[in-house]
Design a protein around this motif. Structure first.
Motif, PDB file in Angstrom:
ATOM      1  N   ALA A  18       7.104  58.101 -80.812  1.00  0.00           N
ATOM      2  CA  ALA A  18       7.925  59.302 -80.989  1.00  0.00           C
ATOM      3  C   ALA A  18       9.378  59.074 -80.587  1.00  0.00           C
ATOM      4  O   ALA A  18       9.677  58.322 -79.650  1.00  0.00           O
ATOM      5  N   ILE A  19      10.276  59.742 -81.305  1.00  0.00           N
ATOM      6  CA  ILE A  19      11.690  59.763 -80.944  1.00  0.00           C
ATOM      7  C   ILE A  19      11.920  60.943 -80.015  1.00  0.00           C
ATOM      8  O   ILE A  19      11.585  62.080 -80.355  1.00  0.00           O
ATOM      9  N   TRP A  20      12.510  60.675 -78.851  1.00  0.00           N
ATOM     10  CA  TRP A  20      12.743  61.744 -77.871  1.00  0.00           C
ATOM     11  C   TRP A  20      14.214  62.167 -77.785  1.00  0.00           C
ATOM     12  O   TRP A  20      14.543  63.113 -77.087  1.00  0.00           O
ATOM     13  N   GLY A  21      15.090  61.468 -78.490  1.00  0.00           N
ATOM     14  CA  GLY A  21      16.495  61.881 -78.500  1.00  0.00           C
ATOM     15  C   GLY A  21      17.213  61.316 -79.711  1.00  0.00           C
ATOM     16  O   GLY A  21      17.007  60.164 -80.070  1.00  0.00           O
ATOM     17  N   LEU A  62       9.400  50.838 -70.695  1.00  0.00           N
ATOM     18  CA  LEU A  62       8.940  52.223 -70.647  1.00  0.00           C
ATOM     19  C   LEU A  62       9.782  53.090 -71.590  1.00  0.00           C
ATOM     20  O   LEU A  62      10.820  52.666 -72.093  1.00  0.00           O
ATOM     21  N   ALA A  63       9.330  54.311 -71.792  1.00  0.00           N
ATOM     22  CA  ALA A  63       9.969  55.225 -72.743  1.00  0.00           C
ATOM     23  C   ALA A  63      11.403  55.571 -72.349  1.00  0.00           C
ATOM     24  O   ALA A  63      11.746  55.637 -71.165  1.00  0.00           O
ATOM     25  N   LEU A  64      12.239  55.802 -73.364  1.00  0.00           N
ATOM     26  CA  LEU A  64      13.589  56.326 -73.147  1.00  0.00           C
ATOM     27  C   LEU A  64      13.568  57.828 -73.401  1.00  0.00           C
ATOM     28  O   LEU A  64      13.063  58.290 -74.427  1.00  0.00           O
ATOM     29  N   VAL A  65      14.133  58.589 -72.444  1.00  0.00           N
ATOM     30  CA  VAL A  65      13.930  60.052 -72.474  1.00  0.00           C
ATOM     31  C   VAL A  65      15.212  60.869 -72.595  1.00  0.00           C
ATOM     32  O   VAL A  65      15.155  62.073 -72.824  1.00  0.00           O
ATOM     33  N   SER A  66      16.378  60.242 -72.433  1.00  0.00           N
ATOM     34  CA  SER A  66      17.618  61.017 -72.433  1.00  0.00           C
ATOM     35  C   SER A  66      18.726  60.207 -73.089  1.00  0.00           C
ATOM     36  O   SER A  66      18.797  58.986 -72.915  1.00  0.00           O
ATOM     37  N   LEU A  67      19.602  60.905 -73.847  1.00  0.00           N
ATOM     38  CA  LEU A  67      20.666  60.240 -74.605  1.00  0.00           C
ATOM     39  C   LEU A  67      21.910  61.113 -74.600  1.00  0.00           C
ATOM     40  O   LEU A  67      21.828  62.331 -74.779  1.00  0.00           O
ATOM     41  N   GLY A 283       5.671  66.602 -88.006  1.00  0.00           N
ATOM     42  CA  GLY A 283       5.160  66.605 -86.631  1.00  0.00           C
ATOM     43  C   GLY A 283       6.128  67.316 -85.709  1.00  0.00           C
ATOM     44  O   GLY A 283       7.094  67.936 -86.162  1.00  0.00           O
ATOM     45  N   GLU A 284       5.856  67.236 -84.422  1.00  0.00           N
ATOM     46  CA  GLU A 284       6.740  67.856 -83.433  1.00  0.00           C
ATOM     47  C   GLU A 284       8.160  67.303 -83.571  1.00  0.00           C
ATOM     48  O   GLU A 284       8.351  66.099 -83.696  1.00  0.00           O
ATOM     49  N   VAL A 285       9.149  68.205 -83.541  1.00  0.00           N
ATOM     50  CA  VAL A 285      10.557  67.802 -83.681  1.00  0.00           C
ATOM     51  C   VAL A 285      11.183  67.806 -82.291  1.00  0.00           C
ATOM     52  O   VAL A 285      11.484  68.858 -81.732  1.00  0.00           O
ATOM     53  N   TRP A 286      11.365  66.610 -81.735  1.00  0.00           N
ATOM     54  CA  TRP A 286      11.801  66.493 -80.344  1.00  0.00           C
ATOM     55  C   TRP A 286      13.313  66.561 -80.166  1.00  0.00           C
ATOM     56  O   TRP A 286      13.799  66.862 -79.075  1.00  0.00           O
ATOM     57  N   SER A 287      14.074  66.263 -81.223  1.00  0.00           N
ATOM     58  CA  SER A 287      15.519  66.240 -81.038  1.00  0.00           C
ATOM     59  C   SER A 287      16.238  66.527 -82.359  1.00  0.00           C
ATOM     60  O   SER A 287      15.788  66.097 -83.429  1.00  0.00           O
ATOM     61  N   GLY A 306      14.785  63.899 -85.103  1.00  0.00           N
ATOM     62  CA  GLY A 306      13.829  62.865 -84.716  1.00  0.00           C
ATOM     63  C   GLY A 306      12.648  63.510 -84.026  1.00  0.00           C
ATOM     64  O   GLY A 306      12.790  64.540 -83.362  1.00  0.00           O
ATOM     65  N   GLY A 307      11.473  62.912 -84.185  1.00  0.00           N
ATOM     66  CA  GLY A 307      10.299  63.534 -83.581  1.00  0.00           C
ATOM     67  C   GLY A 307       9.098  62.626 -83.495  1.00  0.00           C
ATOM     68  O   GLY A 307       9.204  61.402 -83.385  1.00  0.00           O
ATOM     69  N   GLU A 308       7.944  63.273 -83.580  1.00  0.00           N
ATOM     70  CA  GLU A 308       6.661  62.649 -83.305  1.00  0.00           C
ATOM     71  C   GLU A 308       6.373  61.441 -84.195  1.00  0.00           C
ATOM     72  O   GLU A 308       5.733  60.477 -83.773  1.00  0.00           O
ATOM     73  N   ASP A 309       6.857  61.466 -85.453  1.00  0.00           N
ATOM     74  CA  ASP A 309       6.514  60.391 -86.391  1.00  0.00           C
ATOM     75  C   ASP A 309       7.396  59.146 -86.266  1.00  0.00           C
ATOM     76  O   ASP A 309       7.193  58.164 -86.978  1.00  0.00           O
ATOM     77  N   GLY A 310       8.405  59.183 -85.352  1.00  0.00           N
ATOM     78  CA  GLY A 310       9.242  58.013 -85.119  1.00  0.00           C
ATOM     79  C   GLY A 310      10.307  57.763 -86.179  1.00  0.00           C
ATOM     80  O   GLY A 310      10.982  56.728 -86.152  1.00  0.00           O
TER      81      GLY A 310
END
Length: 323
Positions: A18-21, A62-67, A283-287, A306-310
């Motif tokens: 998933a894309i988080w930002g 590990l995951a990247l969570v903030s941009l 999918g979920e839209v994270w950013s 960007g979201g759940e599908d990468g």
């Protein structure tokens, strides 16, 4: 009024998780950070990786969570889930500075969760488990050095932080729904809003630094006027059927943007306080992030998601609004 947005294209090589930002830069590139530990830069016109013949930074374990991206589009600040903060030169695609915020060398130290680069460039802010904000040096010679800690007065996890475009204030949102605004010239808390009943995942400023849009797990977005106290709530925007994960305000200040766990993106007319477009995603839209360049008069502009599908996706307004 309704607006139509067309799916322009996707990125050339999706993330594996998933894309988080995401962030659309003033240089017309886009950046994405992912749970797969990688940060990638793309040409917005084509979705191809950029620069073309330069290796992207090696993925983090590990995951990247903030941009957070500088207004000139030349630097990006990003943070990993355990608190490694990195500064990326977007012209060379090289990491130029790193700070291990989890290395407890000072009494006030805490792992950073959300980070924001000051538009004025010499500092950045972070928030995390204590609910305070920390101001750090963004200079190469002492990157990450803690310059000050500003308490919110509430010991609740800081979910997101964002500088106002004029660099004078910093907003921080918490896991319990409060939003705090700090005056960076006095290093003091200047306003607190209790607008949401659940965690606020994302906050975005208007271009003139007067309005703040918050996205919450309570399925709502709330628009605040930071110039008015107390209260400051201008409007509540309802329509998503699950958590709202991301928010942004267009460069002309007319439109809001939100991404949700209900697998939709909504565009909001801020003046009318109403949704004017709903886009179904997979999918979920994270950013979500607007193109920083103001659109032509009558045009709706463009944004990236960007979201759940990468997959990084670009969207553009399909001409003028229809009544």
């Amino acid at each position: 009024m309704s607006l139509a947005f067309l799916h322009a294209h996707d990125c050339s090589e999706p993330h594996s998780e998933a894309i988080w930002g995401v962030a659309w830069t003033s240089e017309d590139t886009a950046l994405s950070v992912s749970a797969d530990g990688s940060i990638k830069q793309w040409l917005s016109i084509s979705g191809q990786q950029h620069p073309a013949n330069v290796q992207a930074p090696a993925p983090h374990t590990l995951a990247l969570v903030s941009l957070s991206v500088s207004p000139d589009g030349k630097r990006a600040l990003y943070n990993s889930i355990e608190g490694l903060t990195s500064l990326l030169d977007l012209e060379t695609n090289q990491v130029v500075s790193k700070f291990e915020s989890y290395n407890r060398t000072a009494e006030a130290a805490e792992p950073s969760w959300s980070v924001s680069l000051n538009p004025r460039g010499e500092t950045y802010a972070s928030t995390g488990g204590s609910g305070s904000v920390t101001v750090h040096s963004a200079k190469a010679e002492n990157f990450g050095e803690r310059l000050s800690v500003i308490p919110s007065g509430r010991n609740k996890f800081g979910m997101s932080c964002a500088h106002s475009p004029d660099g004078r204030r910093l907003a921080m949102s918490s896991e319990t729904g409060q939003i705090f605004v700090f005056d960076l010239e006095t290093n003091a808390l200047s306003a607190a809003f209790t607008s949401h009943a659940m965690s606020v995942r994302s906050i975005a400023w208007s271009p003139d630094s007067s309005l703040l849009l918050s996205a919450s797990e309570d399925k709502r977005l709330v628009l605040h006027d930071v110039r008015s106290a107390p209260g400051g709530t201008v409007a509540s925007l309802a329509g998503h059927t699950s958590w709202v994960l991301s928010a942004d305000i267009s460069p002309d200040g007319r439109l809001g943007l939100s991404g949700s766990a209900d697998k939709t993106i909504k565009v909001w007319d801020i003046g009318a306080r109403a949704a004017v477009s709903t886009i179904q995603d997979t999918g979920e839209v994270w950013s979500v992030s607007w193109r920083p360049k103001a659109p032509a008069v009558g045009a709706a502009g463009a944004f990236v998601s960007g979201g759940e599908d990468g997959v990084v996706k670009w969207w553009r307004g399909a001409g003028a609004a229809t009544a």
